[in-house]
Scaffold this active site. Sequence first.
Site, PDB file in Angstrom:
ATOM      1  N   LYS A 100       1.300   4.081  -2.570  1.00 28.74           N
ATOM      2  CA  LYS A 100       0.641   5.217  -2.865  1.00 28.74           C
ATOM      3  C   LYS A 100       2.063   6.292  -2.828  1.00 28.74           C
ATOM      4  CE  LYS A 100      -4.138   4.999  -2.074  1.00 28.74           C
ATOM      5  NZ  LYS A 100      -4.627   5.709  -2.602  1.00 28.74           N
ATOM      6  N   TYR A 109       0.537  -0.885   0.222  1.00 25.78           N
ATOM      7  CA  TYR A 109       0.202  -0.363  -0.342  1.00 25.78           C
ATOM      8  C   TYR A 109       0.895   1.345  -0.103  1.00 25.78           C
ATOM      9  CZ  TYR A 109      -3.727   2.630   1.395  1.00 25.78           C
ATOM     10  OH  TYR A 109      -4.320   4.084   1.204  1.00 25.78           O
TER      11      TYR A 109
HETATM   12  P1  NAP Z   1     -13.167   2.425  -0.039  1.00 31.92           P
HETATM   13  O1  NAP Z   1     -15.288   2.545   0.824  1.00 31.92           O
HETATM   14  O2  NAP Z   1     -13.002   0.937  -0.195  1.00 31.92           O
HETATM   15  O3  NAP Z   1     -13.614   2.858  -1.661  1.00 31.92           O
HETATM   16  C1  NAP Z   1     -13.184   2.266  -2.241  1.00 31.92           C
HETATM   17  C2  NAP Z   1     -13.352   2.063  -3.689  1.00 31.92           C
HETATM   18  O4  NAP Z   1     -12.301   1.894  -5.045  1.00 31.92           O
HETATM   19  C3  NAP Z   1     -14.695   2.197  -4.205  1.00 31.92           C
HETATM   20  O5  NAP Z   1     -16.016   2.552  -4.537  1.00 31.92           O
HETATM   21  C4  NAP Z   1     -14.207   0.593  -4.896  1.00 31.92           C
HETATM   22  O6  NAP Z   1     -15.633   0.585  -5.767  1.00 31.92           O
HETATM   23  C5  NAP Z   1     -13.413   1.096  -5.787  1.00 31.92           C
HETATM   24  N1  NAP Z   1     -12.417   0.262  -6.504  1.00 31.92           N
HETATM   25  C6  NAP Z   1     -11.479  -0.788  -6.120  1.00 31.92           C
HETATM   26  N2  NAP Z   1     -10.789  -1.769  -6.699  1.00 31.92           N
HETATM   27  C7  NAP Z   1     -11.048  -0.544  -8.093  1.00 31.92           C
HETATM   28  C8  NAP Z   1     -11.152  -1.519  -9.292  1.00 31.92           C
HETATM   29  N3  NAP Z   1      -9.919  -2.348  -9.162  1.00 31.92           N
HETATM   30  N4  NAP Z   1     -11.442  -0.762 -10.057  1.00 31.92           N
HETATM   31  C9  NAP Z   1     -12.339   0.573 -10.118  1.00 31.92           C
HETATM   32  N5  NAP Z   1     -12.665   0.759  -8.710  1.00 31.92           N
HETATM   33  C10 NAP Z   1     -12.412  -0.167  -7.793  1.00 31.92           C
HETATM   34  O7  NAP Z   1     -11.873   3.419  -0.148  1.00 31.92           O
HETATM   35  P2  NAP Z   1     -12.105   4.440   0.861  1.00 31.92           P
HETATM   36  O8  NAP Z   1     -11.744   4.721   2.396  1.00 31.92           O
HETATM   37  O9  NAP Z   1     -13.312   5.607   0.682  1.00 31.92           O
HETATM   38  O10 NAP Z   1     -10.810   4.639  -0.188  1.00 31.92           O
HETATM   39  C11 NAP Z   1     -10.649   5.826  -1.321  1.00 31.92           C
HETATM   40  C12 NAP Z   1      -9.635   6.431  -1.061  1.00 31.92           C
HETATM   41  O11 NAP Z   1      -8.914   7.234  -0.245  1.00 31.92           O
HETATM   42  C13 NAP Z   1      -8.542   5.318  -1.664  1.00 31.92           C
HETATM   43  O12 NAP Z   1      -7.935   5.442  -3.307  1.00 31.92           O
HETATM   44  C14 NAP Z   1      -7.683   4.992  -0.624  1.00 31.92           C
HETATM   45  O13 NAP Z   1      -6.701   4.284  -0.387  1.00 31.92           O
HETATM   46  C15 NAP Z   1      -7.862   6.467   0.398  1.00 31.92           C
HETATM   47  N6  NAP Z   1      -7.280   6.622   1.467  1.00 31.92           N
HETATM   48  C16 NAP Z   1      -8.603   6.084   2.447  1.00 31.92           C
HETATM   49  C17 NAP Z   1      -8.420   5.995   3.715  1.00 31.92           C
HETATM   50  C18 NAP Z   1      -9.095   5.863   4.631  1.00 31.92           C
HETATM   51  O14 NAP Z   1      -8.645   5.771   6.119  1.00 31.92           O
HETATM   52  N7  NAP Z   1     -10.567   5.622   3.964  1.00 31.92           N
HETATM   53  C19 NAP Z   1      -6.626   6.921   4.877  1.00 31.92           C
HETATM   54  C20 NAP Z   1      -5.718   7.540   2.894  1.00 31.92           C
HETATM   55  C21 NAP Z   1      -6.174   7.010   2.042  1.00 31.92           C
HETATM   56  P3  NAP Z   1     -15.909  -1.086  -6.127  1.00 31.92           P
HETATM   57  O15 NAP Z   1     -15.641  -1.767  -5.469  1.00 31.92           O
HETATM   58  O16 NAP Z   1     -17.463  -0.881  -6.914  1.00 31.92           O
HETATM   59  O17 NAP Z   1     -14.769  -1.391  -7.626  1.00 31.92           O
END
Ligand code: NAP
Length: 253
Positions: free
Chosen positions: A162, A158
Amino acid sequence: MRERFTGRVVLITGGAGGIGRALARAFAREGATVVLAGRDESALTEAVKEIRAEGGHADHVVADLTVPGDAAAMVAAVTGRHGGLHVAVNNAGILGATGPVTDVDDDDWRAVIDVNLTGVFLSMKHEIAHMRAHGGGAIVNVSSNIGVHGRLPGMAAYAASKAGVSVLTRTAAIDHIGEGVRINAVSPGASDTPMSLRPGESRADRDERLRAAIPAGRPSDPSEVAGAVVWLASDESAYLVGHDMVVDGGTTA
Ligand code: NAP
């Protein structure tokens, strides 16, 4: 209410997820037509319904960014249906399997790099190609404070993916600003979505675990990440190019 995105088409990958949905609602509230992309059509349909119920303009496109051709088809669907693409937020990402480097399965490593890094590369490639031929645009990539800003044990794939997104953002930004495409990143810390929960962990237990690690004392609400992204995509930040804005409550300050 300010409507900085009236008449603009905004693509959000991972648009039905925790941060993606907050992004979609925030852009829609500012007048944009938002197009949510992801693999799960029922989740996308539900998110679109929610935005329309709030009076916003929303649509979805099914795309798996690890499938060859899907990123190109995603951009073609948006521009074909809505007549343009002005803003793209490359937000789709996965945490993947965690553990020390020697225990990381080769396929798990590839899966994380495929979605988080190659998925952003492919999305940008096609978004930029459209934008530079049609008057420019703005792109915001969602990276993480785990990467170039900070590290945690057990998260090699990860963090590497990133860090790649943060550096790719800066490189793409200087490659394409001369063509009118402005590219920046946001690097969130822990946010209140399922991704910040350990397997089986409750939100209360997560908040307790994170209280001491985050100077602000809590994970962000996804709307607080969205606020930074919307600003970076807006004309108010017109002179920011290749910036990587950390939104982590002081965790890596
Ligand atoms: P999440 O709720 O799991 O959302 C991730 C999204 O990515 C889902 O809508 C999923 O949609 C999509 N996705 C995953 N694999 C995919 C693929 N192969 N093709 C197209 N879409 C795909 O996570 P989140 O927390 O909202 O995270 C959003 C972003 O923020 C990510 O990049 C994550 O690394 C970053 N981030 C999150 C956090 C945190 O604490 N939450 C912290 C730092 C960074 P489907 O399953 O429908 O494909």
